[in-house]
Design a protein around this motif. Structure first.
Motif, PDB file in Angstrom:
ATOM      1  N   HIS A   1      25.611  67.079  74.632  1.00  0.00           N
ATOM      2  CA  HIS A   1      25.195  65.814  75.211  1.00  0.00           C
ATOM      3  C   HIS A   1      24.359  65.042  74.217  1.00  0.00           C
ATOM      4  O   HIS A   1      23.922  65.558  73.202  1.00  0.00           O
ATOM      5  CB  HIS A   1      24.451  66.033  76.532  1.00  0.00           C
ATOM      6  CG  HIS A   1      23.183  66.807  76.407  1.00  0.00           C
ATOM      7  ND1 HIS A   1      22.022  66.247  75.935  1.00  0.00           N
ATOM      8  CD2 HIS A   1      22.899  68.087  76.693  1.00  0.00           C
ATOM      9  CE1 HIS A   1      21.073  67.164  75.950  1.00  0.00           C
ATOM     10  NE2 HIS A   1      21.587  68.291  76.401  1.00  0.00           N
ATOM     11  N   ASN A  27      35.098  67.095  81.449  1.00  0.00           N
ATOM     12  CA  ASN A  27      33.739  66.883  81.934  1.00  0.00           C
ATOM     13  C   ASN A  27      33.064  68.237  82.152  1.00  0.00           C
ATOM     14  O   ASN A  27      33.728  69.254  82.337  1.00  0.00           O
ATOM     15  CB  ASN A  27      33.775  66.095  83.248  1.00  0.00           C
ATOM     16  CG  ASN A  27      32.494  65.354  83.524  1.00  0.00           C
ATOM     17  OD1 ASN A  27      31.482  65.546  82.849  1.00  0.00           O
ATOM     18  ND2 ASN A  27      32.525  64.492  84.512  1.00  0.00           N
ATOM     19  N   ARG A  28      31.758  68.240  82.159  1.00  0.00           N
ATOM     20  CA  ARG A  28      31.017  69.455  82.488  1.00  0.00           C
ATOM     21  C   ARG A  28      31.160  69.747  83.971  1.00  0.00           C
ATOM     22  O   ARG A  28      31.410  68.851  84.766  1.00  0.00           O
ATOM     23  CB  ARG A  28      29.552  69.274  82.118  1.00  0.00           C
ATOM     24  CG  ARG A  28      29.379  69.242  80.610  1.00  0.00           C
ATOM     25  CD  ARG A  28      27.976  69.022  80.191  1.00  0.00           C
ATOM     26  NE  ARG A  28      27.053  69.927  80.869  1.00  0.00           N
ATOM     27  CZ  ARG A  28      25.775  70.031  80.561  1.00  0.00           C
ATOM     28  NH1 ARG A  28      25.272  69.309  79.590  1.00  0.00           N
ATOM     29  NH2 ARG A  28      24.996  70.851  81.221  1.00  0.00           N
ATOM     30  N   LYS A  29      30.982  71.000  84.344  1.00  0.00           N
ATOM     31  CA  LYS A  29      31.136  71.348  85.746  1.00  0.00           C
ATOM     32  C   LYS A  29      29.844  71.856  86.368  1.00  0.00           C
ATOM     33  O   LYS A  29      29.862  72.488  87.409  1.00  0.00           O
ATOM     34  CB  LYS A  29      32.263  72.356  85.939  1.00  0.00           C
ATOM     35  CG  LYS A  29      32.174  73.583  85.091  1.00  0.00           C
ATOM     36  CD  LYS A  29      33.406  74.448  85.298  1.00  0.00           C
ATOM     37  CE  LYS A  29      33.445  75.568  84.291  1.00  0.00           C
ATOM     38  NZ  LYS A  29      34.618  76.394  84.418  1.00  0.00           N
ATOM     39  N   ASP A  30      28.703  71.541  85.756  1.00  0.00           N
ATOM     40  CA  ASP A  30      27.399  72.011  86.233  1.00  0.00           C
ATOM     41  C   ASP A  30      27.109  71.564  87.659  1.00  0.00           C
ATOM     42  O   ASP A  30      26.901  72.374  88.541  1.00  0.00           O
ATOM     43  CB  ASP A  30      26.272  71.503  85.338  1.00  0.00           C
ATOM     44  CG  ASP A  30      26.485  71.842  83.881  1.00  0.00           C
ATOM     45  OD1 ASP A  30      27.602  71.668  83.394  1.00  0.00           O
ATOM     46  OD2 ASP A  30      25.522  72.264  83.238  1.00  0.00           O
ATOM     47  N   ASN A  31      27.075  70.261  87.844  1.00  0.00           N
ATOM     48  CA  ASN A  31      26.817  69.702  89.172  1.00  0.00           C
ATOM     49  C   ASN A  31      27.279  68.250  89.193  1.00  0.00           C
ATOM     50  O   ASN A  31      27.570  67.653  88.160  1.00  0.00           O
ATOM     51  CB  ASN A  31      25.340  69.836  89.575  1.00  0.00           C
ATOM     52  CG  ASN A  31      24.409  69.061  88.675  1.00  0.00           C
ATOM     53  OD1 ASN A  31      24.613  67.881  88.430  1.00  0.00           O
ATOM     54  ND2 ASN A  31      23.380  69.723  88.165  1.00  0.00           N
ATOM     55  N   GLU A  32      27.346  67.673  90.384  1.00  0.00           N
ATOM     56  CA  GLU A  32      27.886  66.322  90.554  1.00  0.00           C
ATOM     57  C   GLU A  32      27.092  65.280  89.778  1.00  0.00           C
ATOM     58  O   GLU A  32      27.662  64.368  89.177  1.00  0.00           O
ATOM     59  CB  GLU A  32      27.897  65.976  92.042  1.00  0.00           C
ATOM     60  CG  GLU A  32      28.558  64.649  92.336  1.00  0.00           C
ATOM     61  CD  GLU A  32      28.671  64.383  93.822  1.00  0.00           C
ATOM     62  OE1 GLU A  32      28.570  63.208  94.195  1.00  0.00           O
ATOM     63  OE2 GLU A  32      28.856  65.332  94.601  1.00  0.00           O
ATOM     64  N   LYS A  33      25.774  65.385  89.769  1.00  0.00           N
ATOM     65  CA  LYS A  33      24.948  64.398  89.064  1.00  0.00           C
ATOM     66  C   LYS A  33      25.279  64.369  87.569  1.00  0.00           C
ATOM     67  O   LYS A  33      25.426  63.300  86.984  1.00  0.00           O
ATOM     68  CB  LYS A  33      23.467  64.697  89.273  1.00  0.00           C
ATOM     69  CG  LYS A  33      22.570  63.684  88.612  1.00  0.00           C
ATOM     70  CD  LYS A  33      21.114  63.980  88.863  1.00  0.00           C
ATOM     71  CE  LYS A  33      20.253  62.966  88.127  1.00  0.00           C
ATOM     72  NZ  LYS A  33      18.841  63.249  88.238  1.00  0.00           N
ATOM     73  N   ILE A  34      25.419  65.543  86.970  1.00  0.00           N
ATOM     74  CA  ILE A  34      25.760  65.611  85.546  1.00  0.00           C
ATOM     75  C   ILE A  34      27.178  65.099  85.311  1.00  0.00           C
ATOM     76  O   ILE A  34      27.440  64.385  84.349  1.00  0.00           O
ATOM     77  CB  ILE A  34      25.565  67.038  85.005  1.00  0.00           C
ATOM     78  CG1 ILE A  34      24.066  67.351  84.942  1.00  0.00           C
ATOM     79  CG2 ILE A  34      26.199  67.216  83.636  1.00  0.00           C
ATOM     80  CD1 ILE A  34      23.726  68.750  84.537  1.00  0.00           C
ATOM     81  N   GLN A  35      28.109  65.425  86.198  1.00  0.00           N
ATOM     82  CA  GLN A  35      29.488  64.947  86.055  1.00  0.00           C
ATOM     83  C   GLN A  35      29.551  63.427  86.083  1.00  0.00           C
ATOM     84  O   GLN A  35      30.301  62.812  85.324  1.00  0.00           O
ATOM     85  CB  GLN A  35      30.362  65.512  87.169  1.00  0.00           C
ATOM     86  CG  GLN A  35      30.621  66.988  87.044  1.00  0.00           C
ATOM     87  CD  GLN A  35      31.388  67.534  88.227  1.00  0.00           C
ATOM     88  OE1 GLN A  35      31.892  66.794  89.056  1.00  0.00           O
ATOM     89  NE2 GLN A  35      31.470  68.850  88.318  1.00  0.00           N
ATOM     90  N   ASN A  91      27.253  63.329  78.744  1.00  0.00           N
ATOM     91  CA  ASN A  91      27.659  64.735  78.703  1.00  0.00           C
ATOM     92  C   ASN A  91      29.173  64.860  78.650  1.00  0.00           C
ATOM     93  O   ASN A  91      29.869  64.249  79.452  1.00  0.00           O
ATOM     94  CB  ASN A  91      27.168  65.471  79.953  1.00  0.00           C
ATOM     95  CG  ASN A  91      25.673  65.522  80.021  1.00  0.00           C
ATOM     96  OD1 ASN A  91      25.035  66.015  79.111  1.00  0.00           O
ATOM     97  ND2 ASN A  91      25.099  65.013  81.087  1.00  0.00           N
ATOM     98  N   ALA A  93      32.128  68.132  77.943  1.00  0.00           N
ATOM     99  CA  ALA A  93      32.346  69.549  77.664  1.00  0.00           C
ATOM    100  C   ALA A  93      33.259  69.733  76.460  1.00  0.00           C
ATOM    101  O   ALA A  93      33.015  70.568  75.599  1.00  0.00           O
ATOM    102  CB  ALA A  93      32.928  70.250  78.883  1.00  0.00           C
TER     103      ALA A  93
END
Length: 124
Positions: A1, A27-35, A91, A93
């Protein structure tokens, strides 16, 4: 990022000319806010002759982690992903460039990444 500035960007400088057809972004799959930080990011290119143009924008949906941004088939050397204005990090991936190297140019086919560390793949 990226670092959380007014204009967030990643730049890929290709050491060889490619006919680019699309850019795949995971995209990252951490959480919705990060996505959602990737939503609205612009994917653009710079041709060998220095002309800059946009391929398209990323429209994030939370259920989807892969985005294909089609680009017109042109000889390119630079791909840039930007998002502005923002104060959040950009961010990503993974980025994969789809296209073919221009044959018989005698150029090195490595990719130089300018920006934060991330995994980069040469086009297949």
């Amino acid at each position: 990022h990226t670092r959380s500035d007014q204009k967030e960007w990643f730049m890929l400088k290709l050491k060889k000319s490619y006919i680019l057809t699309s850019v795949l972004i995971w995209n990252r799959k951490d959480n919705e806010k990060i996505q959602l930080r990737l939503d609205g990011a612009s994917v653009s290119y710079t041709t060998n002759s220095g002309v800059e143009a946009e391929c398209g924008k990323v429209n994030v949906t939370v259920d989807n982690l892969q985005y294909k941004i089609p680009c017109p088939p042109k000889a390119i050397r630079i791909i840039t992903i930007t998002k502005m204005p923002t104060k959040e990090t950009l961010n990503v991936a993974e980025i994969r460039l789809c296209g073919k190297p221009i044959p018989n140019t005698g150029e090195n086919s490595k990719i130089q990444f300018i920006g934060p560390n991330m995994q980069i793949h040469n086009p297949a």
